[in-house]
Enzyme design. Structure first.
Site, PDB file in Angstrom:
ATOM      1  N   CYS A  39       0.782   2.678  16.392  1.00 11.50           N
ATOM      2  CA  CYS A  39      -0.104   3.740  16.860  1.00 11.50           C
ATOM      3  C   CYS A  39       0.479   4.425  18.106  1.00 11.50           C
ATOM      4  CB  CYS A  39      -1.459   3.104  17.182  1.00 11.50           C
ATOM      5  SG  CYS A  39      -2.633   4.186  17.995  1.00 11.50           S
ATOM      6  N   ASN A  97     -16.796   2.474 -21.168  1.00 16.93           N
ATOM      7  CA  ASN A  97     -15.792   1.437 -20.938  1.00 16.93           C
ATOM      8  C   ASN A  97     -15.253   1.020 -22.306  1.00 16.93           C
ATOM      9  OD1 ASN A  97     -14.491  -1.092 -20.275  1.00 16.93           O
ATOM     10  ND2 ASN A  97     -15.670  -1.078 -18.375  1.00 16.93           N
ATOM     11  N   GLN A 105     -15.209   3.851  -6.483  1.00 18.20           N
ATOM     12  CA  GLN A 105     -14.694   2.618  -5.879  1.00 18.20           C
ATOM     13  C   GLN A 105     -13.179   2.760  -5.684  1.00 18.20           C
ATOM     14  OE1 GLN A 105     -16.524  -1.109  -7.818  1.00 18.20           O
ATOM     15  NE2 GLN A 105     -16.669   0.467  -9.399  1.00 18.20           N
ATOM     16  N   ASN A 106     -12.608   3.828  -6.239  1.00 18.80           N
ATOM     17  CA  ASN A 106     -11.159   3.981  -6.248  1.00 18.80           C
ATOM     18  C   ASN A 106     -10.640   4.487  -4.909  1.00 18.80           C
ATOM     19  OD1 ASN A 106     -11.397   3.202  -8.894  1.00 18.80           O
ATOM     20  ND2 ASN A 106     -11.299   5.289  -9.717  1.00 18.80           N
ATOM     21  N   HIS A 139     -14.689   2.433  -1.008  1.00 16.38           N
ATOM     22  CA  HIS A 139     -13.654   1.488  -0.580  1.00 16.38           C
ATOM     23  C   HIS A 139     -12.501   2.161   0.143  1.00 16.38           C
ATOM     24  CE1 HIS A 139     -15.281  -1.240  -4.024  1.00 16.38           C
ATOM     25  NE2 HIS A 139     -15.975  -1.382  -2.904  1.00 16.38           N
ATOM     26  N   ASP A 144      -7.665   6.122  -4.897  1.00 15.64           N
ATOM     27  CA  ASP A 144      -6.728   7.231  -5.170  1.00 15.64           C
ATOM     28  C   ASP A 144      -7.441   8.566  -4.918  1.00 15.64           C
ATOM     29  OD1 ASP A 144      -7.417   6.452  -8.578  1.00 15.64           O
ATOM     30  OD2 ASP A 144      -8.037   8.328  -7.628  1.00 15.64           O
ATOM     31  N   TYR A 203       0.821  -1.216   0.000  1.00 14.43           N
ATOM     32  CA  TYR A 203       0.000   0.000   0.000  1.00 14.43           C
ATOM     33  C   TYR A 203       0.854   1.264   0.000  1.00 14.43           C
ATOM     34  CZ  TYR A 203      -4.294  -2.600   0.193  1.00 14.43           C
ATOM     35  OH  TYR A 203      -5.331  -3.413  -0.169  1.00 14.43           O
ATOM     36  N   ALA A 228     -12.248   6.623 -21.026  1.00 13.24           N
ATOM     37  CA  ALA A 228     -12.892   7.714 -20.278  1.00 13.24           C
ATOM     38  C   ALA A 228     -12.256   9.065 -20.592  1.00 13.24           C
ATOM     39  CB  ALA A 228     -12.781   7.433 -18.781  1.00 13.24           C
ATOM     40  N   ARG A 274       1.929   1.881  -3.453  1.00  9.49           N
ATOM     41  CA  ARG A 274       0.828   2.452  -4.282  1.00  9.49           C
ATOM     42  C   ARG A 274       0.567   3.910  -3.904  1.00  9.49           C
ATOM     43  NH1 ARG A 274      -3.962  -1.683  -3.469  1.00  9.49           N
ATOM     44  NH2 ARG A 274      -5.106  -0.159  -4.702  1.00  9.49           N
TER      45      ARG A 274
HETATM   46  C1  BV8 Z   1     -18.107  -7.328   1.561  1.00 14.24           C
HETATM   47  C2  BV8 Z   1      -9.725  -1.395  -1.771  1.00 14.24           C
HETATM   48  C3  BV8 Z   1     -19.155  -8.514   3.226  1.00 14.24           C
HETATM   49  C4  BV8 Z   1      -8.536  -2.282  -1.583  1.00 14.24           C
HETATM   50  C5  BV8 Z   1     -11.358  -2.772  -2.962  1.00 14.24           C
HETATM   51  C6  BV8 Z   1     -15.803 -14.497  -1.574  1.00 14.24           C
HETATM   52  C7  BV8 Z   1     -15.004 -14.236  -0.467  1.00 14.24           C
HETATM   53  C8  BV8 Z   1     -14.974 -13.007   0.162  1.00 14.24           C
HETATM   54  C9  BV8 Z   1     -15.776 -11.986  -0.321  1.00 14.24           C
HETATM   55  C10 BV8 Z   1     -16.547 -12.264  -1.435  1.00 14.24           C
HETATM   56  C11 BV8 Z   1     -16.580 -13.476  -2.055  1.00 14.24           C
HETATM   57  N1  BV8 Z   1     -17.445 -13.392  -3.106  1.00 14.24           N
HETATM   58  C12 BV8 Z   1     -17.958 -12.149  -3.174  1.00 14.24           C
HETATM   59  C13 BV8 Z   1     -17.435 -11.468  -2.157  1.00 14.24           C
HETATM   60  C14 BV8 Z   1     -17.701 -10.106  -1.848  1.00 14.24           C
HETATM   61  C15 BV8 Z   1     -16.479  -9.287  -2.294  1.00 14.24           C
HETATM   62  C16 BV8 Z   1     -16.443  -9.256  -3.813  1.00 14.24           C
HETATM   63  O1  BV8 Z   1     -17.217  -8.563  -4.414  1.00 14.24           O
HETATM   64  N2  BV8 Z   1     -15.538 -10.033  -4.392  1.00 14.24           N
HETATM   65  C17 BV8 Z   1     -15.459 -10.053  -5.856  1.00 14.24           C
HETATM   66  C18 BV8 Z   1     -14.006 -10.136  -6.288  1.00 14.24           C
HETATM   67  C19 BV8 Z   1     -16.285 -11.222  -6.363  1.00 14.24           C
HETATM   68  N3  BV8 Z   1     -16.722  -7.980  -1.770  1.00 14.24           N
HETATM   69  C20 BV8 Z   1     -16.222  -7.672  -0.566  1.00 14.24           C
HETATM   70  O2  BV8 Z   1     -15.515  -8.402   0.095  1.00 14.24           O
HETATM   71  C21 BV8 Z   1     -16.665  -6.320  -0.043  1.00 14.24           C
HETATM   72  N4  BV8 Z   1     -17.123  -6.486   1.302  1.00 14.24           N
HETATM   73  O3  BV8 Z   1     -18.728  -7.930   0.747  1.00 14.24           O
HETATM   74  O4  BV8 Z   1     -18.297  -7.435   2.884  1.00 14.24           O
HETATM   75  C22 BV8 Z   1     -19.407  -8.375   4.639  1.00 14.24           C
HETATM   76  C23 BV8 Z   1     -20.706  -8.198   5.026  1.00 14.24           C
HETATM   77  C24 BV8 Z   1     -20.967  -8.125   6.348  1.00 14.24           C
HETATM   78  C25 BV8 Z   1     -19.928  -8.190   7.286  1.00 14.24           C
HETATM   79  C26 BV8 Z   1     -18.616  -8.348   6.878  1.00 14.24           C
HETATM   80  C27 BV8 Z   1     -18.350  -8.430   5.531  1.00 14.24           C
HETATM   81  C28 BV8 Z   1     -15.487  -5.359  -0.014  1.00 14.24           C
HETATM   82  C29 BV8 Z   1     -15.058  -5.037  -1.418  1.00 14.24           C
HETATM   83  C30 BV8 Z   1     -14.027  -3.924  -1.387  1.00 14.24           C
HETATM   84  C31 BV8 Z   1     -12.682  -4.474  -1.776  1.00 14.24           C
HETATM   85  N5  BV8 Z   1     -11.703  -3.371  -1.854  1.00 14.24           N
HETATM   86  N6  BV8 Z   1     -10.453  -1.780  -2.982  1.00 14.24           N
HETATM   87  C32 BV8 Z   1      -7.442  -1.984  -2.563  1.00 14.24           C
HETATM   88  O5  BV8 Z   1      -7.602  -1.114  -3.436  1.00 14.24           O
HETATM   89  O6  BV8 Z   1      -6.374  -2.633  -2.435  1.00 14.24           O
HETATM   90  S1  BV8 Z   1     -12.103  -3.211  -4.399  1.00 14.24           S
HETATM   91  C33 BV8 Z   1     -10.971  -3.039  -5.656  1.00 14.24           C
HETATM   92  O7  BV8 Z   1     -11.470  -3.820  -6.721  1.00 14.24           O
HETATM   93  C34 BV8 Z   1     -10.859  -1.678  -6.233  1.00 14.24           C
HETATM   94  O8  BV8 Z   1     -10.884  -0.657  -5.291  1.00 14.24           O
HETATM   95  C35 BV8 Z   1     -12.025  -1.591  -7.162  1.00 14.24           C
HETATM   96  O9  BV8 Z   1     -13.100  -1.058  -6.496  1.00 14.24           O
HETATM   97  C36 BV8 Z   1     -12.304  -3.014  -7.462  1.00 14.24           C
HETATM   98  C37 BV8 Z   1     -12.006  -3.307  -8.897  1.00 14.24           C
HETATM   99  O10 BV8 Z   1     -13.116  -2.901  -9.579  1.00 14.24           O
HETATM  100  P1  BV8 Z   1     -13.015  -1.841 -10.775  1.00 14.24           P
HETATM  101  O11 BV8 Z   1     -12.868  -0.490 -10.189  1.00 14.24           O
HETATM  102  O12 BV8 Z   1     -14.169  -2.118 -11.648  1.00 14.24           O
HETATM  103  O13 BV8 Z   1     -11.669  -2.138 -11.501  1.00 14.24           O
HETATM  104  P2  BV8 Z   1     -11.354  -3.337 -12.485  1.00 14.24           P
HETATM  105  O14 BV8 Z   1      -9.883  -3.390 -12.605  1.00 14.24           O
HETATM  106  O15 BV8 Z   1     -12.132  -4.540 -12.060  1.00 14.24           O
HETATM  107  O16 BV8 Z   1     -12.003  -2.877 -13.887  1.00 14.24           O
HETATM  108  C38 BV8 Z   1     -11.498  -1.737 -14.530  1.00 14.24           C
HETATM  109  C39 BV8 Z   1     -12.453  -1.450 -15.660  1.00 14.24           C
HETATM  110  O17 BV8 Z   1     -11.999  -0.276 -16.317  1.00 14.24           O
HETATM  111  C40 BV8 Z   1     -12.483  -2.560 -16.722  1.00 14.24           C
HETATM  112  O18 BV8 Z   1     -13.840  -2.833 -17.044  1.00 14.24           O
HETATM  113  C41 BV8 Z   1     -11.753  -1.931 -17.913  1.00 14.24           C
HETATM  114  O19 BV8 Z   1     -12.312  -2.358 -19.140  1.00 14.24           O
HETATM  115  C42 BV8 Z   1     -12.041  -0.469 -17.708  1.00 14.24           C
HETATM  116  N7  BV8 Z   1     -11.041   0.442 -18.286  1.00 14.24           N
HETATM  117  C43 BV8 Z   1      -9.719   0.227 -18.507  1.00 14.24           C
HETATM  118  N8  BV8 Z   1      -9.166   1.351 -19.041  1.00 14.24           N
HETATM  119  C44 BV8 Z   1     -10.162   2.270 -19.140  1.00 14.24           C
HETATM  120  C45 BV8 Z   1     -11.355   1.702 -18.659  1.00 14.24           C
HETATM  121  N9  BV8 Z   1     -12.522   2.374 -18.629  1.00 14.24           N
HETATM  122  C46 BV8 Z   1     -12.516   3.637 -19.106  1.00 14.24           C
HETATM  123  N10 BV8 Z   1     -11.415   4.260 -19.579  1.00 14.24           N
HETATM  124  C47 BV8 Z   1     -10.227   3.608 -19.614  1.00 14.24           C
HETATM  125  N11 BV8 Z   1      -9.130   4.242 -20.103  1.00 14.24           N
HETATM  126 ZN    ZN Z   2      -4.374   2.657  18.271  1.00 14.73          ZN
END
Ligand code: BV8
Ligand code: ZN
Length: 257
Positions: free
Chosen positions: A160, A226, A103-104, A121, A106, A69, A244, A72
């Site tokens: 801390c 997209n 969702q970002n 996030h 940054d 992190y 974008a 990054r």
């Molecule tokens: C929750 C911070 C529940 C960290 C992020 C099995 C096990 C465990 C969990 C799960 C599971 N199955 C499902 C889940 C839920 C899980 C989930 O969704 N998993 C997915 C992978 C299936 N979700 C969670 O765990 C969430 N919490 O569910 O809690 C709970 C409930 C009660 C009590 C306790 C718990 C938490 C999710 C948050 C995770 N953290 N980020 C870090 O950054 O290190 S998410 C992380 O991935 C990013 O921040 C971002 O949000 C996400 C990626 O998504 P995108 O932003 O869409 O990015 P991606 O790369 O996927 O796509 C990019 C797109 O851009 C593409 O489509 C591409 O074509 C396009 N693109 C490329 N270039 C361009 C463009 N578009 C336009 N212009 C361009 N030039």
């Molecule tokens: Zn503390």
């Protein structure tokens, strides 16, 4: 570029009363920030983000996760908002009401001038204590080259000053709940808007991926920008295929002259 789709969508944007913009990693891609779907490169090529972005990973190896992190966060200092971020910041003064949800993790929306950004996030700029959640002022400058090379990217997290527990990144990890207030505000805005513009998201990560559905279900018009062909995640949406940084300035110019 999708000439026809832009022609069709610009009057919809011009007439929007409450616009929700929902962004993913793709909006920062042209600023040089790798998306989650891009493979990790350099020191981190051996790791899968899904393995590092979890509480278990931090528990198991805090130095590896903190080092990832920090690398990054510090890389971000050398990046700039791109025309997509600026077009969205500009849009806020063109429509009666705009809610920007990202969702970002940054800070490029803010650095382009957007305000009131809802970070579903968390963000890289707000590390906190892993136990008492006291905020931690991360080192502004860090000689990334030496620290990162020191031990394959691993960096021991600071402790801390209040309770001496390890400091953690201010992001939401997989398996962690999203910040209640942020999620609530995002669902409320999606439930009220008349137009939702989704930019650069794969629509995979839950529950954030529900936001466009909430808008579509209450009758809002949904547009996706997209470069990938429409993955059918949101069949009822209009899809403008392109980058974008190219589409958004064109769409805003067409809508508001
Ligand atoms: C929750 C911070 C529940 C960290 C992020 C099995 C096990 C465990 C969990 C799960 C599971 N199955 C499902 C889940 C839920 C899980 C989930 O969704 N998993 C997915 C992978 C299936 N979700 C969670 O765990 C969430 N919490 O569910 O809690 C709970 C409930 C009660 C009590 C306790 C718990 C938490 C999710 C948050 C995770 N953290 N980020 C870090 O950054 O290190 S998410 C992380 O991935 C990013 O921040 C971002 O949000 C996400 C990626 O998504 P995108 O932003 O869409 O990015 P991606 O790369 O996927 O796509 C990019 C797109 O851009 C593409 O489509 C591409 O074509 C396009 N693109 C490329 N270039 C361009 C463009 N578009 C336009 N212009 C361009 N030039
Ligand atoms: Zn503390």
């Amino acid at each position: 570029m999708n000439e026809e789709a832009i022609e069709h969508c610009s009057p919809v944007l011009r007439q929007a009363q409450h616009l929700v913009v929902f962004t993913g990693a793709g909006v920062s891609a042209e600023s040089g920030i790798p998306t989650f779907r891009d493979a990790l490169t350099g020191l981190w090529a051996l790791h899968d983000p899904m393995d590092l972005a979890t509480p278990a990973a931090f528990e198991r190896d805090p130095a590896l996760v903190w080092g990832w992190y920090e690398s990054r966060r510090l890389q971000l200092q050398g990046k700039e908002p791109n025309p997509a971020h600026h077009a969205l910041a500009n849009l806020a003064s063109q429509v009666p009401r705009l809610t920007l949800i990202t969702q970002n993790v940054d800070d490029l929306h803010e650095r382009a001038g957007s305000t009131g950004v809802i970070h579903l996030h968390g963000d890289l700029q707000s590390p906190r204590c892993s136990v008492c959640a006291a905020p931690y002022a991360a080192a502004a400058e860090l000689d990334l080259a030496t620290t990162a090379q020191a031990d394959g990217g691993r960096m021991t997290p600071p402790h801390c000053s209040q309770c001496n527990s390890p400091i953690r990144p201010g992001v939401v990890w997989f398996g962690e709940s999203l910040p209640e207030h942020a999620l609530q505000s995002a669902f409320e805005a999606a439930g009220r808007c008349d137009l939702l513009l989704s930019v650069g998201t794969s629509g995979v990560v839950q529950p954030a991926a529900l936001i466009p559905d909430v808008a579509a279900q209450q009758g809002a018009y949904v547009i996706h920008i997209n470069p990938e062909p429409n993955h059918g995640q949101y069949p009822e949406a209009t899809h403008i295929q392109g980058r974008a940084g190219q589409i958004l300035p064109e769409l805003v110019a067409r809508a508001f002259g």
